[in-house]
Design a protein around this motif. Structure first.
Motif, PDB file in Angstrom:
ATOM      1  N   PHE A  97     141.308 -65.745  46.648  1.00 51.08           N
ATOM      2  CA  PHE A  97     140.933 -64.394  47.013  1.00 51.08           C
ATOM      3  C   PHE A  97     139.817 -65.076  47.503  1.00 51.08           C
ATOM      4  O   PHE A  97     139.725 -63.589  48.763  1.00 51.08           O
ATOM      5  CB  PHE A  97     140.899 -63.918  45.572  1.00 51.08           C
ATOM      6  CG  PHE A  97     140.733 -62.174  46.121  1.00 51.08           C
ATOM      7  CD1 PHE A  97     141.432 -61.370  46.391  1.00 51.08           C
ATOM      8  CD2 PHE A  97     139.186 -61.607  45.385  1.00 51.08           C
ATOM      9  CE1 PHE A  97     140.951 -60.023  47.071  1.00 51.08           C
ATOM     10  CE2 PHE A  97     139.020 -60.939  45.631  1.00 51.08           C
ATOM     11  CZ  PHE A  97     138.909 -59.577  46.750  1.00 51.08           C
ATOM     12  N   LEU A  98     138.679 -65.191  47.182  1.00 50.66           N
ATOM     13  CA  LEU A  98     137.415 -65.903  47.925  1.00 50.66           C
ATOM     14  C   LEU A  98     137.649 -66.029  49.061  1.00 50.66           C
ATOM     15  O   LEU A  98     136.905 -66.106  50.380  1.00 50.66           O
ATOM     16  CB  LEU A  98     136.381 -66.215  46.855  1.00 50.66           C
ATOM     17  CG  LEU A  98     136.154 -65.894  45.099  1.00 50.66           C
ATOM     18  CD1 LEU A  98     135.572 -66.737  44.578  1.00 50.66           C
ATOM     19  CD2 LEU A  98     135.377 -64.299  45.269  1.00 50.66           C
ATOM     20  N   LEU A  99     138.152 -66.640  49.333  1.00 53.21           N
ATOM     21  CA  LEU A  99     138.287 -67.262  50.991  1.00 53.21           C
ATOM     22  C   LEU A  99     138.959 -67.117  52.015  1.00 53.21           C
ATOM     23  O   LEU A  99     138.314 -66.068  52.473  1.00 53.21           O
ATOM     24  CB  LEU A  99     138.938 -68.980  50.856  1.00 53.21           C
ATOM     25  CG  LEU A  99     137.843 -70.003  50.647  1.00 53.21           C
ATOM     26  CD1 LEU A  99     139.259 -70.749  49.974  1.00 53.21           C
ATOM     27  CD2 LEU A  99     137.892 -70.760  50.724  1.00 53.21           C
ATOM     28  N   SER A 100     140.119 -66.059  51.314  1.00 48.96           N
ATOM     29  CA  SER A 100     141.032 -64.798  52.214  1.00 48.96           C
ATOM     30  C   SER A 100     140.109 -63.156  52.206  1.00 48.96           C
ATOM     31  O   SER A 100     140.065 -63.057  53.413  1.00 48.96           O
ATOM     32  CB  SER A 100     142.254 -64.262  50.782  1.00 48.96           C
ATOM     33  OG  SER A 100     142.664 -65.219  51.400  1.00 48.96           O
ATOM     34  N   PHE A 101     138.633 -62.892  51.131  1.00 52.42           N
ATOM     35  CA  PHE A 101     138.220 -62.337  51.682  1.00 52.42           C
ATOM     36  C   PHE A 101     136.870 -62.436  52.185  1.00 52.42           C
ATOM     37  O   PHE A 101     136.986 -61.681  52.691  1.00 52.42           O
ATOM     38  CB  PHE A 101     137.178 -61.559  49.992  1.00 52.42           C
ATOM     39  CG  PHE A 101     136.773 -60.452  49.500  1.00 52.42           C
ATOM     40  CD1 PHE A 101     137.116 -59.290  50.520  1.00 52.42           C
ATOM     41  CD2 PHE A 101     135.299 -60.344  49.165  1.00 52.42           C
ATOM     42  CE1 PHE A 101     136.782 -58.349  50.595  1.00 52.42           C
ATOM     43  CE2 PHE A 101     135.073 -59.659  49.116  1.00 52.42           C
ATOM     44  CZ  PHE A 101     135.416 -58.240  49.495  1.00 52.42           C
ATOM     45  N   SER A 102     136.448 -64.088  52.211  1.00 47.55           N
ATOM     46  CA  SER A 102     134.985 -64.022  53.233  1.00 47.55           C
ATOM     47  C   SER A 102     135.894 -63.885  55.001  1.00 47.55           C
ATOM     48  O   SER A 102     135.472 -63.558  55.250  1.00 47.55           O
ATOM     49  CB  SER A 102     134.748 -65.383  52.613  1.00 47.55           C
ATOM     50  OG  SER A 102     135.820 -66.754  53.148  1.00 47.55           O
ATOM     51  N   PHE A 103     137.004 -64.411  54.751  1.00 45.70           N
ATOM     52  CA  PHE A 103     137.928 -64.012  56.633  1.00 45.70           C
ATOM     53  C   PHE A 103     137.246 -62.606  56.399  1.00 45.70           C
ATOM     54  O   PHE A 103     137.803 -62.364  57.357  1.00 45.70           O
ATOM     55  CB  PHE A 103     139.051 -64.561  55.672  1.00 45.70           C
ATOM     56  CG  PHE A 103     140.123 -64.732  57.287  1.00 45.70           C
ATOM     57  CD1 PHE A 103     139.511 -65.319  58.431  1.00 45.70           C
ATOM     58  CD2 PHE A 103     140.556 -64.271  57.632  1.00 45.70           C
ATOM     59  CE1 PHE A 103     140.016 -64.949  59.873  1.00 45.70           C
ATOM     60  CE2 PHE A 103     141.648 -64.006  59.545  1.00 45.70           C
ATOM     61  CZ  PHE A 103     141.407 -64.576  59.768  1.00 45.70           C
ATOM     62  N   PHE A 104     138.441 -61.956  55.202  1.00 38.50           N
ATOM     63  CA  PHE A 104     138.499 -60.182  56.360  1.00 38.50           C
ATOM     64  C   PHE A 104     136.876 -60.014  56.313  1.00 38.50           C
ATOM     65  O   PHE A 104     136.110 -59.650  57.370  1.00 38.50           O
ATOM     66  CB  PHE A 104     138.950 -59.873  54.983  1.00 38.50           C
ATOM     67  CG  PHE A 104     138.431 -58.376  55.201  1.00 38.50           C
ATOM     68  CD1 PHE A 104     139.465 -57.165  56.333  1.00 38.50           C
ATOM     69  CD2 PHE A 104     138.007 -57.540  54.083  1.00 38.50           C
ATOM     70  CE1 PHE A 104     139.084 -56.114  56.261  1.00 38.50           C
ATOM     71  CE2 PHE A 104     137.584 -56.245  54.264  1.00 38.50           C
ATOM     72  CZ  PHE A 104     138.075 -55.312  55.703  1.00 38.50           C
ATOM     73  N   LEU A 105     136.269 -60.792  55.320  1.00 36.97           N
ATOM     74  CA  LEU A 105     134.612 -59.874  55.748  1.00 36.97           C
ATOM     75  C   LEU A 105     133.990 -60.576  57.134  1.00 36.97           C
ATOM     76  O   LEU A 105     133.346 -59.708  58.073  1.00 36.97           O
ATOM     77  CB  LEU A 105     133.510 -60.384  54.425  1.00 36.97           C
ATOM     78  CG  LEU A 105     134.127 -59.245  53.356  1.00 36.97           C
ATOM     79  CD1 LEU A 105     132.873 -59.736  52.591  1.00 36.97           C
ATOM     80  CD2 LEU A 105     134.038 -57.943  53.832  1.00 36.97           C
ATOM     81  N   SER A 106     134.615 -61.316  57.578  1.00 37.40           N
ATOM     82  CA  SER A 106     134.036 -61.863  58.996  1.00 37.40           C
ATOM     83  C   SER A 106     134.928 -61.149  59.844  1.00 37.40           C
ATOM     84  O   SER A 106     133.868 -61.526  61.027  1.00 37.40           O
ATOM     85  CB  SER A 106     134.158 -63.608  58.872  1.00 37.40           C
ATOM     86  OG  SER A 106     133.747 -64.706  57.870  1.00 37.40           O
ATOM     87  N   LEU A 107     136.018 -61.131  59.827  1.00 38.53           N
ATOM     88  CA  LEU A 107     136.723 -60.215  60.678  1.00 38.53           C
ATOM     89  C   LEU A 107     135.356 -58.934  60.771  1.00 38.53           C
ATOM     90  O   LEU A 107     135.606 -57.869  62.316  1.00 38.53           O
ATOM     91  CB  LEU A 107     137.750 -59.835  60.704  1.00 38.53           C
ATOM     92  CG  LEU A 107     138.535 -60.947  60.401  1.00 38.53           C
ATOM     93  CD1 LEU A 107     139.679 -61.099  59.983  1.00 38.53           C
ATOM     94  CD2 LEU A 107     138.924 -61.600  61.926  1.00 38.53           C
ATOM     95  N   VAL A 108     135.071 -58.201  60.416  1.00 32.96           N
ATOM     96  CA  VAL A 108     134.688 -56.987  60.172  1.00 32.96           C
ATOM     97  C   VAL A 108     132.652 -57.360  61.340  1.00 32.96           C
ATOM     98  O   VAL A 108     133.524 -56.206  62.322  1.00 32.96           O
ATOM     99  CB  VAL A 108     133.894 -56.239  58.968  1.00 32.96           C
ATOM    100  CG1 VAL A 108     132.571 -55.008  59.418  1.00 32.96           C
ATOM    101  CG2 VAL A 108     134.962 -55.851  58.262  1.00 32.96           C
TER     102      VAL A 108
END
Length: 165
Positions: A97-108
């Motif tokens: 979850f943390l890695l996927s969430f970091s990826f999502f936040l990077s996309l913003v």
């Protein structure tokens, strides 16, 4: 608006991070720190987040810097979980979850910057309030939710299989 030397370096390393993440999602269904794609994602994201702290088109400390610091925190905790608790178990759920969430936040910020710059001379969006940015972020958020649920069930299945051995 042109990019500084740091901005160009930041962009190149950021693209490497995106490629690492997408490769991991396609091959393993997650960003897997045990694989080359996961290592590329981790290190490139760390470098990209750190270099983002030296970049500001608005001047001073801003929301982009907060995102960068938060992403560094997320990948650091994920790496800690990965290094301390390899195999299966609850730590894997949080790591995924943390890695996927970091990826999502990077996309913003990636979507914001890309849409307000590309194509050069006639960008897709005039500013960050443009509806196309909001719509794209909504789609990316929904993909993040679906991907997180997928990863949860995939990890649950892996945990059950290991516990049977």
């Amino acid at each position: 608006m042109s990019l500084s030397g740091l901005g160009i370096f930041h962009t190149i390393i950021g693209i490497a991070a995106l490629i690492g993440a997408v490769t991991g999602f396609i091959r393993y269904g997650k960003i897997n720190l045990a694989q080359l794609s996961g290592k590329v994602y981790f290190y490139a994201t760390a470098i990209t987040s750190l270099t983002a702290l030296g970049i500001s088109k608005n001047g001073g400390f801003n929301a982009g810097h907060v995102f960068s610091l938060f992403i560094i925190g997320l990948i650091s905790v994920a790496y800690f979980l990965f290094s301390r608790k390899q195999g299966v178990g609850r730590a894997r759920y949080f790591e995924n979850f943390l890695l996927s969430f970091s990826f999502f936040l990077s996309l913003v910020p990636t979507i914001n910057e890309t849409f307000t710059r590309i194509p050069i001379g006639h960008p897709l969006a005039k500013d960050i309030k443009d509806p196309i940015i909001g719509q794209t972020l909504l789609i990316v958020f929904l993909l993040f939710i679906v991907g997180s649920v997928f990863q949860f069930f995939k990890q649950k299945r892996a945990n059950v299989e290991i516990s049977r051995l």
